[in-house]
Enzyme design. Structure first.
Site, PDB file in Angstrom:
ATOM      1  N   CYS A  60      32.167  20.537  16.520  1.00 39.98           N
ATOM      2  CA  CYS A  60      32.546  18.578  15.417  1.00 39.98           C
ATOM      3  C   CYS A  60      33.590  18.746  15.177  1.00 39.98           C
ATOM      4  O   CYS A  60      34.702  19.725  15.067  1.00 39.98           O
ATOM      5  CB  CYS A  60      31.826  19.116  14.153  1.00 39.98           C
ATOM      6  SG  CYS A  60      32.447  17.796  12.511  1.00 39.98           S
ATOM      7  N   LYS A  69      15.943  59.428  24.667  1.00 40.81           N
ATOM      8  CA  LYS A  69      16.281  57.534  24.322  1.00 40.81           C
ATOM      9  C   LYS A  69      15.143  57.657  23.315  1.00 40.81           C
ATOM     10  O   LYS A  69      14.374  57.387  23.910  1.00 40.81           O
ATOM     11  CB  LYS A  69      16.827  57.533  24.979  1.00 40.81           C
ATOM     12  CG  LYS A  69      17.985  57.829  25.830  1.00 40.81           C
ATOM     13  CD  LYS A  69      19.817  57.173  25.757  1.00 40.81           C
ATOM     14  CE  LYS A  69      19.807  56.063  27.200  1.00 40.81           C
ATOM     15  NZ  LYS A  69      21.150  55.596  26.311  1.00 40.81           N
ATOM     16  N   TYR A  86      30.705  66.916  18.103  1.00 40.06           N
ATOM     17  CA  TYR A  86      29.351  68.141  18.599  1.00 40.06           C
ATOM     18  C   TYR A  86      29.382  69.092  19.734  1.00 40.06           C
ATOM     19  O   TYR A  86      28.559  69.443  20.086  1.00 40.06           O
ATOM     20  CB  TYR A  86      28.279  67.202  18.856  1.00 40.06           C
ATOM     21  CG  TYR A  86      28.259  66.008  20.081  1.00 40.06           C
ATOM     22  CD1 TYR A  86      28.961  66.767  21.043  1.00 40.06           C
ATOM     23  CD2 TYR A  86      29.202  64.524  19.563  1.00 40.06           C
ATOM     24  CE1 TYR A  86      29.574  65.564  22.258  1.00 40.06           C
ATOM     25  CE2 TYR A  86      29.357  64.051  20.453  1.00 40.06           C
ATOM     26  CZ  TYR A  86      29.565  64.144  21.786  1.00 40.06           C
ATOM     27  OH  TYR A  86      29.765  62.999  22.668  1.00 40.06           O
ATOM     28  N   CYS A 123      35.636  17.907   8.228  1.00 35.95           N
ATOM     29  CA  CYS A 123      34.071  17.747   7.997  1.00 35.95           C
ATOM     30  C   CYS A 123      34.045  19.381   6.980  1.00 35.95           C
ATOM     31  O   CYS A 123      34.762  20.131   7.400  1.00 35.95           O
ATOM     32  CB  CYS A 123      33.314  18.417   8.787  1.00 35.95           C
ATOM     33  SG  CYS A 123      31.810  19.772   8.919  1.00 35.95           S
ATOM     34  N   CYS A 134      28.762  16.477   8.562  1.00 34.93           N
ATOM     35  CA  CYS A 134      29.183  14.629   8.358  1.00 34.93           C
ATOM     36  C   CYS A 134      29.123  13.971   8.916  1.00 34.93           C
ATOM     37  O   CYS A 134      29.661  12.807   9.406  1.00 34.93           O
ATOM     38  CB  CYS A 134      30.946  15.686   8.771  1.00 34.93           C
ATOM     39  SG  CYS A 134      31.343  15.550  10.060  1.00 34.93           S
ATOM     40  N   ASP A 138      26.303  57.284  19.085  1.00 30.91           N
ATOM     41  CA  ASP A 138      25.820  55.701  20.343  1.00 30.91           C
ATOM     42  C   ASP A 138      27.443  55.344  20.395  1.00 30.91           C
ATOM     43  O   ASP A 138      27.557  54.323  19.082  1.00 30.91           O
ATOM     44  CB  ASP A 138      25.262  54.790  20.070  1.00 30.91           C
ATOM     45  CG  ASP A 138      24.941  54.504  21.874  1.00 30.91           C
ATOM     46  OD1 ASP A 138      26.043  54.507  22.293  1.00 30.91           O
ATOM     47  OD2 ASP A 138      24.572  52.752  21.136  1.00 30.91           O
ATOM     48  N   LYS A 152      22.180  62.212  18.764  1.00 33.97           N
ATOM     49  CA  LYS A 152      22.972  61.795  20.086  1.00 33.97           C
ATOM     50  C   LYS A 152      23.431  60.514  19.342  1.00 33.97           C
ATOM     51  O   LYS A 152      22.853  59.560  19.237  1.00 33.97           O
ATOM     52  CB  LYS A 152      22.107  61.287  21.255  1.00 33.97           C
ATOM     53  CG  LYS A 152      23.043  60.205  22.201  1.00 33.97           C
ATOM     54  CD  LYS A 152      21.801  60.872  23.480  1.00 33.97           C
ATOM     55  CE  LYS A 152      22.002  59.674  24.738  1.00 33.97           C
ATOM     56  NZ  LYS A 152      23.511  59.573  24.995  1.00 33.97           N
ATOM     57  N   GLU A 158      20.003  67.079  17.348  1.00 34.29           N
ATOM     58  CA  GLU A 158      20.861  66.964  16.969  1.00 34.29           C
ATOM     59  C   GLU A 158      20.868  65.392  16.963  1.00 34.29           C
ATOM     60  O   GLU A 158      19.742  64.809  18.066  1.00 34.29           O
ATOM     61  CB  GLU A 158      22.206  67.406  17.127  1.00 34.29           C
ATOM     62  CG  GLU A 158      22.921  67.303  18.002  1.00 34.29           C
ATOM     63  CD  GLU A 158      24.130  68.508  18.078  1.00 34.29           C
ATOM     64  OE1 GLU A 158      24.255  69.786  18.077  1.00 34.29           O
ATOM     65  OE2 GLU A 158      24.812  67.455  18.910  1.00 34.29           O
ATOM     66  N   CYS A 197      27.355  15.784  14.114  1.00 35.98           N
ATOM     67  CA  CYS A 197      27.389  17.665  13.364  1.00 35.98           C
ATOM     68  C   CYS A 197      25.885  17.282  11.868  1.00 35.98           C
ATOM     69  O   CYS A 197      26.495  16.194  11.753  1.00 35.98           O
ATOM     70  CB  CYS A 197      28.709  17.278  12.795  1.00 35.98           C
ATOM     71  SG  CYS A 197      28.645  18.520  11.754  1.00 35.98           S
TER      72      CYS A 197
END
Ligand code: IVH
Length: 666
Positions: A425, A313, A225, A430, A410, A118, A116, A114, A407
């Site tokens: 910035c 895994k 499970y 901006c 702007c 995470d 696994k 089945e 930036c």
């Protein structure tokens, strides 16, 4: 509506909402929009407000029951929560099965394969079908009591369906939905908060919250499970558990494989690998378990894990692709983030053409150059990350990256705050920042102005119809009518949505203002500690720092924000537009003290005030009000003509108090 029709409708709404919860969180196949869901939920909440006697602890509205905790209580696991041996090698999986054959000679050995999941391991106890507690694994013997948080997981039944066994401890994994994770991180980036590295970390962070109302905003799900203590049902094999879980309404894996040879096991592992990307949650492997409980008993345990199971895994998928450019994204708070513009490449189930590079230091550390062949991995399957470069494939024409001095949106010179890696910035006007600030203000998590999406905001900002959040409230049908793709109907709807947003609770406005480092948690804490926005605006750094969830950096940032005359002007215009600047939540946390905090109440009979009002007095002090008396109830507040609930309290030996005694407690 009569109480009787209300009761029928309440039942109907509850089962509809639970079914939608399952479809959304468990099956990843919602059949209605979020809005329609919200409407059902609101109808139920309104009915329960009107008929408080219909409220039961397992109602979908009661998922966020308690108030913030100071710390988690501890729960001792009656059966230890062990972990599994892990392997990345198919050969070791084969050895595992051959070892089983040696230990169980002349027996047919069926195993189940089945996914696994995470996430974060949890153990839940249901007693006569009712959720008693939820605990983390902790050290395997003692875990944290995270019941309040787990209750907020919408796909989790608070009461089991069908005929539940006397006692059922189920074990499983709480996870964060993949699609919800990406959204959560985007919101955090916008709020200037650190990103979660992957859905598992985000899940762990969500379950560690002491305030369940925060957990409730996180898109969590759960899959079971296994079992711990079980009484009243006889299971012979693991494969029987799936049907039992389903029958009781507990989420379980939809796909599992039965196998009785090494070949069959490996085949199942490969098949799972091809389909797991389509699951709503992340998986990092396959668990292979002996099916028969009798055989499991014969096999027993090593000191830390069972001999009857192994976790295989999968290696994270990595691909190589060209890095065409590094572009700069300007966030709401002005943070410049370098982003990799990649030759589109297919990895772990989707095509990736962009990946965040975090900051200049990170790029230097990995020595990533424009034109490089880079190695891309989907960290935790979801966020694409550049994990390294193929320096051996360089032609010599690759270019080193330098963060721009200006930036890109702007042209203002950027600054780097002392001790911080981020470059910002600082031009509040901006256009890139303005757009993102407006989007954030209107977003669902903040002022929730329906229809104010990216496309609309871009047009509004480009045409200079909106320069700051206060301009939203000066929009008229004429102005909105000028925009592309806005018909009469949608203009009318937008104006309604704008009007509605004026009465949102203060914490949403605080969050919506987009103060650097001020996320939802800090915003809620601020609304609980200041009676209105003026009090917050005038608070000293010292006052701010004393508030839990605020602290020094956030406190300074808040002070800086309100010291800025332009920001003060925006607030004045919001006030003039009629926004609600009082805090309904003022005192809620501080009031959570005294004899009532952490206690569970049932209110019955006729009292001097409506039950709602009394319930509020209790919840404001950190207590919880439920609809039915159980052993967990601490007090039954009984008015005149109290009926069956009073009887039940007497039967169970629950403390009954009069209204006078209650007032004295307050
Ligand atoms: S069975 C005796 N089944 O992975 C331990 N565990 O690395 C029984 N996990 O501790 C665990 N999905 O937290 C089992 N389908 C699954 C699982 C699973 C995820 C977690 C669990 C376990 C860890 C082992």
């Amino acid at each position: 509506m009569t109480a009787k029709t209300a009761a029928t409708r309440v039942q109907q709404l509850r089962s509809e909402i639970e079914a939608h919860n399952r479809r959304y969180y468990d099956e990843a196949a919602p059949t209605i929009s979020d809005r329609e869901y919200d409407e059902l939920y609101r109808e139920l909440a309104d009915l329960e407000k009107q008929f408080p006697e219909l409220v039961t602890p397992d109602s979908p509205t009661q998922r966020v029951g308690g108030s913030p905790l100071k710390e988690f209580a501890q729960i001792a696991h009656r059966l230890p929560m062990l972990s599994l041996d892990n392997t990345y090698s198919e050969e070791e999986v084969a050895e595992f099965y051959r070892r089983l054959e040696k230990l169980l000679p002349n027996q047919q050995i069926a195993v189940v394969v089945e996914p696994k999941v995470d996430g974060v391991a949890v153990s839940l106890l249901y007693e006569r079908g009712e959720l008693r507690y939820a605990a983390t694994r902790g050290d395997g013997s003692v875990g944290d009591d995270i019941t309040q948080n787990v209750r907020t997981i919408r796909a989790l039944p608070l009461r089991l369906r069908g005929t539940p066994p006397e006692l059922l401890e189920v074990r499983g994994e709480v996870y964060m939905l993949k699609r919800g994770f990406a959204k959560l991180n985007a919101e955090r980036a916008e709020a200037g908060l650190p990103q979660f590295a992957n859905p598992r970390n985000a899940t762990a962070g969500s379950l560690k919250q002491l305030d369940p109302s925060i957990t409730a905003t996180r898109p969590l799900g759960v899959i079971f499970y296994g079992t711990g203590i079980v009484e009243g049902v006889d299971l012979q094999k693991h494969s029987e558990l799936f049907a039992l879980l389903k029958r009781l309404g507990l989420p379980a894996t939809e796909r599992w494989w039965s196998a009785s040879s090494v070949d069959e096991i490996l085949h199942a592992i490969h098949e799972l690998d091809t389909m797991r990307r389509d699951l709503a949650y992340e998986t990092d492997g396959a668990v292979v378990k002996v099916d028969s409980f009798a055989q499991r008993e014969q096999l027993g345990f090593t000191s830390k894990s069972p001999r009857w199971a192994i976790a295989y895994k999968y290696a994270a998928e990595r691909v190589e692709t060209k890095l065409h450019d590094i572009v700069i994204q300007v966030g709401r708070t002005g943070t410049l983030t370098p982003v990799a513009a990649l030759e589109p490449v297919f990895v772990s189930g989707s095509t990736v053409s962009r990946a965040t590079l975090h900051n200049e230091e990170e790029i230097e550390r990995k020595d990533i150059r424009i034109g490089d062949t880079v190695i891309v991995e989907k960290a935790g399957e979801v966020i694409p990350a550049v994990v390294g470069v193929r320096a051996d494939l360089r032609s010599g024409n690759e270019k080193r990256f330098r963060m721009p001095k200006k930036c890109p949106a702007c042209g203002t010179e950027v600054v780097k705050d002392e001790g911080q890696v981020a470059v910002r910035c600082i031009n509040a006007q901006c256009p890139a920042q303005v757009r993102r600030r407006i989007e954030h203000f209107a977003s669902r998590g903040a002022m929730d102005i329906e229809g104010f999406g990216e496309a609309l905001v871009t047009q509004l900002v480009e045409r200079q119809l909106v320069r700051d959040v206060a301009d939203i409230y000066a929009l008229t049908a004429d102005k909105l009518g000028e925009l592309e793709r806005t018909g009469e109907k949608s203009v009318a709807n937008l104006l309604i949505a704008i009007e509605r947003s004026k009465s949102r609770p203060l914490w949403r406005l605080i969050f919506g203002l987009g103060i650097l480092h001020v996320g939802v948690t800090a915003s809620r804490a601020l609304a609980a500690n200041f009676r209105d926005l003026d009090a917050l605006m005038n608070a000293s750094i010292d006052e701010l720092q004393k508030i839990p969830d605020v602290g020094e950096v956030v406190g300074r940032s808040i002070r800086q924000f309100f010291d800025e005359p332009a920001n003060r002007q925006v607030i004045e215009r919001l006030r003039a537009a009629g926004l609600q600047l009082q805090s309904d939540d003022y005192g809620k946390r501080d009031a959570a003290s005294g004899a009532i905090v952490g206690t569970s109440w049932v209110i019955t009979g006729t009292l001097s005030e409506p039950r709602d009002a009394i319930a509020e007095l209790i919840t404001a002090r950190g207590g919880k009000v439920t609809g039915s008396v159980s052993k967990k109830t601490n007090y039954v507040l009984a008015g005149n003509d109290a009926g069956s609930k009073l009887e039940k309290a007497k039967q169970l030996g629950v403390r009954v108090i009069s209204e006078d005694e209650f007032r004295a407690m307050l």
